[in-house]
Every structure is written in structure tokens, then in C-alpha cells.
Design an enzyme around this catalytic site. Structure first.
Site, mmCIF file in Angstrom:
data_model
loop_
_atom_site.group_PDB
_atom_site.id
_atom_site.type_symbol
_atom_site.label_atom_id
_atom_site.label_comp_id
_atom_site.label_asym_id
_atom_site.label_seq_id
_atom_site.Cartn_x
_atom_site.Cartn_y
_atom_site.Cartn_z
ATOM 1 N N HIS A 102 0.885 -1.173 0.000
ATOM 2 C CA HIS A 102 0.000 0.000 0.000
ATOM 3 C C HIS A 102 0.923 1.223 0.000
ATOM 4 O O HIS A 102 2.006 1.181 0.595
ATOM 5 C CB HIS A 102 -0.812 0.137 1.285
ATOM 6 C CG HIS A 102 -1.760 -0.967 1.600
ATOM 7 N ND1 HIS A 102 -1.387 -2.091 2.261
ATOM 8 C CD2 HIS A 102 -3.091 -1.077 1.389
ATOM 9 C CE1 HIS A 102 -2.449 -2.874 2.441
ATOM 10 N NE2 HIS A 102 -3.489 -2.275 1.916
ATOM 11 N N ASP A 105 2.359 2.021 3.305
ATOM 12 C CA ASP A 105 3.320 1.065 3.885
ATOM 13 C C ASP A 105 4.749 1.514 3.634
ATOM 14 O O ASP A 105 5.630 1.299 4.467
ATOM 15 C CB ASP A 105 3.224 -0.321 3.215
ATOM 16 C CG ASP A 105 1.871 -0.963 3.340
ATOM 17 O OD1 ASP A 105 1.166 -0.670 4.312
ATOM 18 O OD2 ASP A 105 1.538 -1.778 2.442
ATOM 19 N N HIS A 272 -11.038 -14.014 3.634
ATOM 20 C CA HIS A 272 -12.258 -13.247 3.347
ATOM 21 C C HIS A 272 -13.370 -14.170 2.864
ATOM 22 O O HIS A 272 -14.549 -13.936 3.142
ATOM 23 C CB HIS A 272 -11.978 -12.171 2.298
ATOM 24 C CG HIS A 272 -10.997 -11.132 2.753
ATOM 25 N ND1 HIS A 272 -10.598 -10.086 1.967
ATOM 26 C CD2 HIS A 272 -10.331 -10.987 3.924
ATOM 27 C CE1 HIS A 272 -9.732 -9.342 2.626
ATOM 28 N NE2 HIS A 272 -9.551 -9.880 3.817
ATOM 29 N N ASP A 308 -10.638 -11.750 10.927
ATOM 30 C CA ASP A 308 -9.679 -11.881 9.837
ATOM 31 C C ASP A 308 -8.284 -12.119 10.433
ATOM 32 O O ASP A 308 -7.515 -11.183 10.610
ATOM 33 C CB ASP A 308 -9.732 -10.543 9.071
ATOM 34 C CG ASP A 308 -9.057 -10.591 7.728
ATOM 35 O OD1 ASP A 308 -8.797 -11.697 7.239
ATOM 36 O OD2 ASP A 308 -8.821 -9.509 7.168
ATOM 37 N N ASP A 310 -5.724 -13.708 9.233
ATOM 38 C CA ASP A 310 -4.622 -13.629 8.272
ATOM 39 C C ASP A 310 -3.438 -14.517 8.651
ATOM 40 O O ASP A 310 -2.297 -14.051 8.758
ATOM 41 C CB ASP A 310 -4.128 -12.171 8.144
ATOM 42 C CG ASP A 310 -5.070 -11.305 7.320
ATOM 43 O OD1 ASP A 310 -5.908 -11.845 6.590
ATOM 44 O OD2 ASP A 310 -4.950 -10.063 7.411
ATOM 45 N N ASP A 340 -0.784 -12.513 2.079
ATOM 46 C CA ASP A 340 -1.365 -11.472 2.928
ATOM 47 C C ASP A 340 -1.605 -12.124 4.289
ATOM 48 O O ASP A 340 -2.730 -12.477 4.649
ATOM 49 C CB ASP A 340 -2.668 -10.960 2.298
ATOM 50 C CG ASP A 340 -3.218 -9.768 3.058
ATOM 51 O OD1 ASP A 340 -2.632 -9.414 4.100
ATOM 52 O OD2 ASP A 340 -4.232 -9.194 2.618
#
Ligand code: XLS
Ligand code: CA
Ligand code: CA
Length: 438
Positions: A102, A105, A272, A308, A310, A340
């Protein structure tokens, strides 16, 4: 040049399934050919910047547990430079071909947009050099439109046109830098594009605005000549209660309704999918049959935790069925497998980042090879063909070619009586799948 991961002295190598070395691949052999392509070409592994280099281990109940040598010091831009250097050292030592980030980031936001953009330009110029020197490429870039308080009520769906405009400025820049770094794609994840209550939300207007926002991005992409693939990343909830890009099916309906479908594919994230009440397998399969399978955020959730999490992917059923769908759909073109995922809060050592990625890469390499065997033996294809065989005979053919209506079919049913039933054979197929996952 500084060395940030001295624990790993040389690039991680393939040593085969009998190796006991925790810093070696047991299954991922980048040069090994599978169905005409190398494993590296099939899997297109990417490391994500946000979790791996910016993750602190903080959660809602506790503060930072992950302290990294590349984040030492107090000068924000110096830290950003060190982090980038460490990231490319990590990519090289791990042996991945891609990264994802991103905007926020890689460079911290400044007080004004123009200063933020200057910071981005500086870091991007360094990243460009690292990419050139290492051969590591950008799988996709994206824009963080969810962390800053200005985006608390969304970006493209914000009730305020001022915030909408601010968000376009951020995406404009994120597209420019992704283009500059020759990204193979660009992801739109609607972080706060949703709502918490309909008591204060004009849903129709928000959906119209989201489509407008994406159309403007499509136009700008053309304007600057960026050829990368656009993806939408579905997620049903978190941080908002209801997100508009809920799952593959709702993204598809949205894209079709607003005539955007030709410009987008989907970036399917495993965690997700499960948050949406689907399997990873389902989300990939739905995207594939509709020509929307683009890229994958490879991680996993936890059945006992409803959020989430991850986590790094280690479940061979998931990786096998994912690779089965991906191979059947013709394999990745612009997309890849982006981890991710973040190490757990207690996995505090930098070496844990290596263990996590090595395990995940091996899990997908095994999935790839098992999927290859399943496809070669046509295990599910044969079972499915048999189950649907009636559609290749008289009655089925007539229905599929639209030669009959309710009238003829009702007559047929009256004349032929109760249909003959057949077993679905689920247990047998599950047993066969188990035989392949060895
Ligand atoms: C968050 C998302 C996010 C996207 C990129 O849940 O997974 O990290 O992948 O913005
Ligand atoms: Ca994701
Ligand atoms: Ca996630």
C-alpha cells in the site's frame, strides 16, 4: 549495505522432502516443471509489505510485540528507507519473485498531500533500483483508504464529496507509482466502503459513487498508459459491519450493473472467503467460471475465531483445491499468490518470518503437484461427467438447446413417472482426495 536478517546466511534452497533443515524448501523447487511451466512461473509468490515489514503484533488488547532492527531510530523517512532495504534482502533470501504494497506502507504520510507525494517519489525511486538489481517485481500496488481518520466513513462511498476528492488524489498517486514500478496489477479493497447502520446511510448513492470512483480510476489508468490488471478484493465485513464488495458474486453483480466488468478481475483472499461463509474453493471457482479469477491473497482464517486472522496457509486441502481451480482456469497471467498473512503475536523473532513463508510456499507447491495429478487422472472430471451424463442424452440436450418449454416437459414427466435417482458419492470422492493428498 546493512544486513537485517543475518540469521539467514544464504538464499533458501530446495533440499527435498527428506531434508530436516527448517530453512530449506522440502517441496517448492522453483525450477521444477509441472504441466509445462516451472513451479515459480505457476505460483508467482509475493510477500506483502504491510504485515511482513510493518506489522507490530499489536491487537485490540495489547501493544507491540514485534520489534525489528530495520525500524530502529526516530527519523521516519530513514526508517522507511531501512525497511525497504530489509524487504528486498528478505525477498532475495527467500527467493520470491514479487512483492505487494500500500502507498502508506512504504512512505509515512506527511502533513500535506504534496509532501506525502514527494516522500513516495523518493522511496519509489529507491524501490525501482532494488527491483532492477534483484529482479524482484511488483505483483500489485494499492492505496490505503481506510487507516486515516479522514476515511472513517469510507473513501469512494464517503458522505462527503471533500473526502471523495481526497481519496481520488490518493488513488491517482498510487496508480502513478504502481505504473512507475511496472506493477502487474492494482488492487481495490474497499476497506471502509460499506456501512455500520442504514439509519445514517444512503446505500444507493454510495454504490453509485463507488462505481463513479472506479470508473474515474479506469479512465486515469488509460490516460497514463498503465497496462496492469485492476482487481477488486471481496470481503464481507471488518472493519465495517457490511462491505459492498461482500464476496465474488456481489462484486460480479456490482461490476455488471455499473458496466465495469471488462475492466476488473478479482483478488480472492482465503480468509475473506471464510468470513463470507464460503470456502476458499467456492470463491475461486465462482470467479473462475465467470472469467474473473485474477490473483490470490494466500492465507487462512481460524474456524474458532470469527475475524480476519490472516494466518499463513498450511492446510493442504485448501492449497490443493485452490491450485486445482487455478490450473483448470489456465493458471495465473498477471496475478499470483500474495501472502497477505502475518506471524502470530508471539512469533517475535525475525526468523519466524522465514519459517512462515517457507511453510506456506511448500504448502502451495504440494498443492500444485497434487492438483496436477488430480487433473491428469481426471478424478473429479470423470465423477462430474458421470453425474451430469443425462444432459448429453435426448432429454437433457433438448432442454439445453432451448427446444422445449414447461408444456412439453410436464408432459414428459407425466409419461415417464418418478425419475431414477443416483448417489452423489461425496464420501467416496473425499476418500479419493485423501489418497492424493499424501
Ligand atoms: C484487509 C485486506 C487488505 C488488502 C489490501 O483485510 O486483506 O490487506 O489485501 O488493501
Ligand atoms: Ca488481502
Ligand atoms: Ca485479510
Amino acid at each position: 549495505m546493512a544486513e537485517y536478517f543475518p540469521e539467514v546466511k544464504k538464499p533458501i534452497a530446495y533440499e527435498g522432502p527428506n531434508s530436516k533443515n527448517p530453512l530449506a524448501f522440502k517441496y517448492y523447487n522453483p525450477k521444477e516443471k509441472v504441466l509445462g511451466k516451472t513451479m515459480a512461473q505457476h505460483l508467482r509468490f509475493a510477500v506483502c509489505y504491510w504485515h511482513t515489514f510493518r506489522g507490530t503484533g499489536a491487537d485490540m488488547f495489547g501493544s507491540q510485540t514485534l520489534f525489528r532492527n530495520f525500524r530502529s531510530g526516530s527519523d521516519e523517512m530513514k526508517i522507511a528507507e531501512q525497511t525497504l532495504e530489509a524487504a528486498f534482502e528478505f525477498y532475495q533470501k527467500l527467493g520470491v519473485g514479487f512483492w505487494c504494497f500500500h502507498d502508506t506502507d512504504i512512505a509515512p504520510e506527511a502533513d500535506t498531500l504534496s509532501e506525502t507525494n514527494k516522500r513516495l517519489d523518493h522511496i519509489v525511486s529507491l524501490a525501482k533500483k532494488y527491483q532492477k538489481n534483484t529482479g524482484v517485481k511488483l505483483l500489485w500496488g494499492t492505496c490505503n483508504l481506510f487507516s486515516h481518520p479522514r476515511f472513517m466513513a469510507g473513501a469512494g462511498t464517503n458522505p462527503s464529496p471533500e473526502v471523495f476528492a481526497f481519496a481520488t488524489a490518493k488513488v491517482k498517486k498510487a496508480l502513478e507509482i504502481t505504473h512507475e514500478l511496472d506493477g502487474a496489477g492494482y488492487v481495490f479493497w474497499g476497506g471502509r466502503e460499506g456501512y455500520d447502520t442504514l439509519l445514517n446511510t444512503d446505500m444507493k448513492r454510495e454504490l453509485d459513487h463507488l462505481a463513479l470512483f472506479l470508473q474515474m480510476a479506469v479512465d486515469y489508468k488509460k490516460k497514463i498508459g498503465f497496462k496492469g490488471q485492476f482487481y477488486i478484493e471481496p470481503k464481507p465485513k471488518e472493519p465495517t459491519k457490511h462491505q459492498y464488495d461482500f464476496d465474488s458474486a456481489s462484486c460480479y453483480a456490482f461490476l455488471q450493473h455499473y458496466k465495469l466488468v471488462e475492466h476488473f478481475k478479482l483478488n480472492i483472499e482465503a480468509n475473506h472467503a471464510t468470513l463470507a461463509g464460503h470456502t476458499f474453493h467456492h470463491e475461486l471457482a465462482f470467479a473462475a467460471i465467470n472469467g474473473l479469477l485474477g490473483s490470490v491473497d494466500a492465507n487462512r482464517g481460524d474456524l474458532l475465531l470469527g475475524w480476519d486472522t490472516d494466518q499463513f496457509p498450511t492446510d493442504l486441502y485448501d492449497t490443493t483445491l485452490a491450485m486445482y481451480i487455478i490450473l483448470k482456469a489456465g493458471g495465473f497471467t498477471t496475478g499470483g499468490l500474495n501472502f497477505d498473512a502475518h506471524v502470530r503475536r508471539q512469533s517475535i523473532d525475525p526468523i519466524d518470518l522465514f519459517y512462515a513463508h517457507i511453510g506456506a510456499m511448500d504448502a502451495f507447491a504440494r498443492g500444485l503437484k497434487i492438483a496436477e495429478k488430480l487433473l491428469k487422472d481426471k478424478v473429479f472430471e470423470k465423477a462430474i461427467a458421470q453425474r451430469y451424463a443425462g444432459w448429453n442424452k435426448d432429454l437433457g440436450k433438448k432442454i439445453e438447446s432451448k427446444k422445449v418449454s414447461f408444456v412439453e416437459l410436464a408432459k414428459y414427466a407425466e409419461e415417464h413417472g418418478e425419475p431414477k435417482l443416483q448417489s452423489g458419492r461425496q464420501e467416496l470422492l473425499e476418500n479419493i482426495l485423501n489418497d492424493y493428498i499424501k
